[in-house]
Every structure is written in structure tokens, then in C-alpha cells.
Design a protein around this motif. Sequence first.
Motif, short mmCIF file in Angstrom:
data_model
loop_
_atom_site.label_atom_id
_atom_site.label_comp_id
_atom_site.label_asym_id
_atom_site.label_seq_id
_atom_site.Cartn_x
_atom_site.Cartn_y
_atom_site.Cartn_z
N ALA A 149 4.65 -1.40 6.74
CA ALA A 149 3.80 -1.22 7.92
C ALA A 149 4.44 -1.88 9.15
O ALA A 149 4.47 -1.30 10.24
N ILE A 205 5.38 0.45 12.25
CA ILE A 205 4.42 0.43 13.36
C ILE A 205 4.93 -0.35 14.57
O ILE A 205 4.85 0.13 15.71
N SER A 218 0.00 4.66 9.79
CA SER A 218 0.10 3.73 8.66
C SER A 218 -0.63 4.24 7.43
O SER A 218 -0.76 3.53 6.43
N LEU A 223 1.55 4.27 4.32
CA LEU A 223 2.27 3.02 4.05
C LEU A 223 1.48 2.19 3.03
O LEU A 223 0.27 2.01 3.18
#
Length: 254
Positions: free
Chosen positions: A159, A163, A150, A153
Motif C-alpha cells: 500500500a 499509494i 488500494s 493491495l
Amino acid sequence: MALSIMERKGTKPSSLMDVVEFMRENRWCVGLVPEYLRFIKLLMTIPGSSCSNERSFSVLRHEIKVMLQALDLKLEGFERSIQYDLYKKFQEIKEEVRAVHRPDLTLALQRRSILPAFPKTDLQDFKDFDQQLLNPEMFEAFKPFILLHSDRLTDMNSAFNVIIPMIIDKNVQMQYTGFERPKNNVAKENFSTTHSFLIFEEIILQKCPNTVSVKDINRKLSRGLSQAPDRKERLNKIAKAGSSGSNREAVTDP
């Protein structure tokens, strides 16, 4: 010479079969006219019509087309697989380069071998892993891993889109809801209480302290998991449409 022999024997052939019968009854003359015998055999092997041969070539052309289409599909699959492997390897190299000047990212790479394979494709497998996060060693490996992926991001939506699918695939997402609320009267697991989500939530709040709140994250979680069945259904329809299209082309003879 062959006709002369037949005339001396009182035979006047009117068809090819008359010649064949004469040769069978007078095998002594076969050695006298070998070329004539070879010519008779050749005549007997010539088809009387070309329809059967044309049908054979038509079927062969169709089979070749089907084989080529199947080969194209396999090649496309190989190409996507190679592209995915290259992209994955390229991302790993990028992460290693970025980690040179980032101690926290270096730690994530060093501890990656402790973590299992992702994404999790089975609900119980994910639950087992989530319980392992109570182990400090697993926790200290998983958190830098999420932080690493992340790192670039810039907002909460990106995110979530990167993720969550990286941790659990669509099949597992469909078995969870944001806060154990039933979906279409079907009870589901509560993802907001998992250790994986709590780690993810902490990282998001650290990255976006002024623009994202816990309420925003919870709203996004509920919406994202509730839409997982719809995304799965759309992907299945696209796959079926592509498969049926390929099959229709394969069985159509030009």
C-alpha cells in the motif's frame, strides 16, 4: 581530328593543360570537335586521388550511425509512452469493470473528475491540495479514490509503495519526513500531519485491522520518506549511466 588541328597550328600537347590552353586560344575549333571537348571536361572532373572521397564516406557512415542511434532512443521513448498509456487505460477499464458490483468503487469513479492530476510534483501544489481536503466535497472524492487504488493491495508495504508515489513524486517526498525530524541537519515538512496521510492511514487500518498498528504505519512512513533521497540518487545515477553509455557509442567510429 583535334590533334591534327593542333599539329597544323604547330602545337604538340604534352599534358591536359596544353590542350585546355589551346582550346581557350582557338575557340573557333570548339565547334569542330564537340565530343573531344566533352572528353576533356570529363577528364578535368576526375579526382586525382580517392582519399578525399573515402574520408567523406567515412564521415557519412559515422553521421548515419549517430542518427540511427538517436532515432532508436526516440523510438524507445515513444514505445514506453505508448505502453504507459495503454497500461493506464487498461487499469481504468479494470476499475470500471470492478466497480460494476461495488457501489463504493463506482462512487470513486464518479467523483474522480473533482480531483486534480496526480502525482503532485511541487511541494506548494501538494500543500494547496491538502488544504482543499478540508472541503467535504474534495474529501469525499479523495477517500474513495485512495480506497479504489488500494482495493487489491493485501499488506501495508504494498500500500505504501503504490499509494504514496501516486500522490506525491520523489521530489516532493524528499521534502518531507515522517514526524518533522531533521534529515542530515536539514529541517523538513511533517507528512504525518497532512490530511492526505490521515486518510491513507485510516484506510490501511481498516484493511488490516489485525496485522497493522498505528506504530507500524508510522515506522514505515519514517523509513520510506528517509530513503526517498537515496532512491532519487540511484535513479539519477542509472539515468546518467545510460546516457553516457549511449553518448560513448555515438562518438565511436567503427
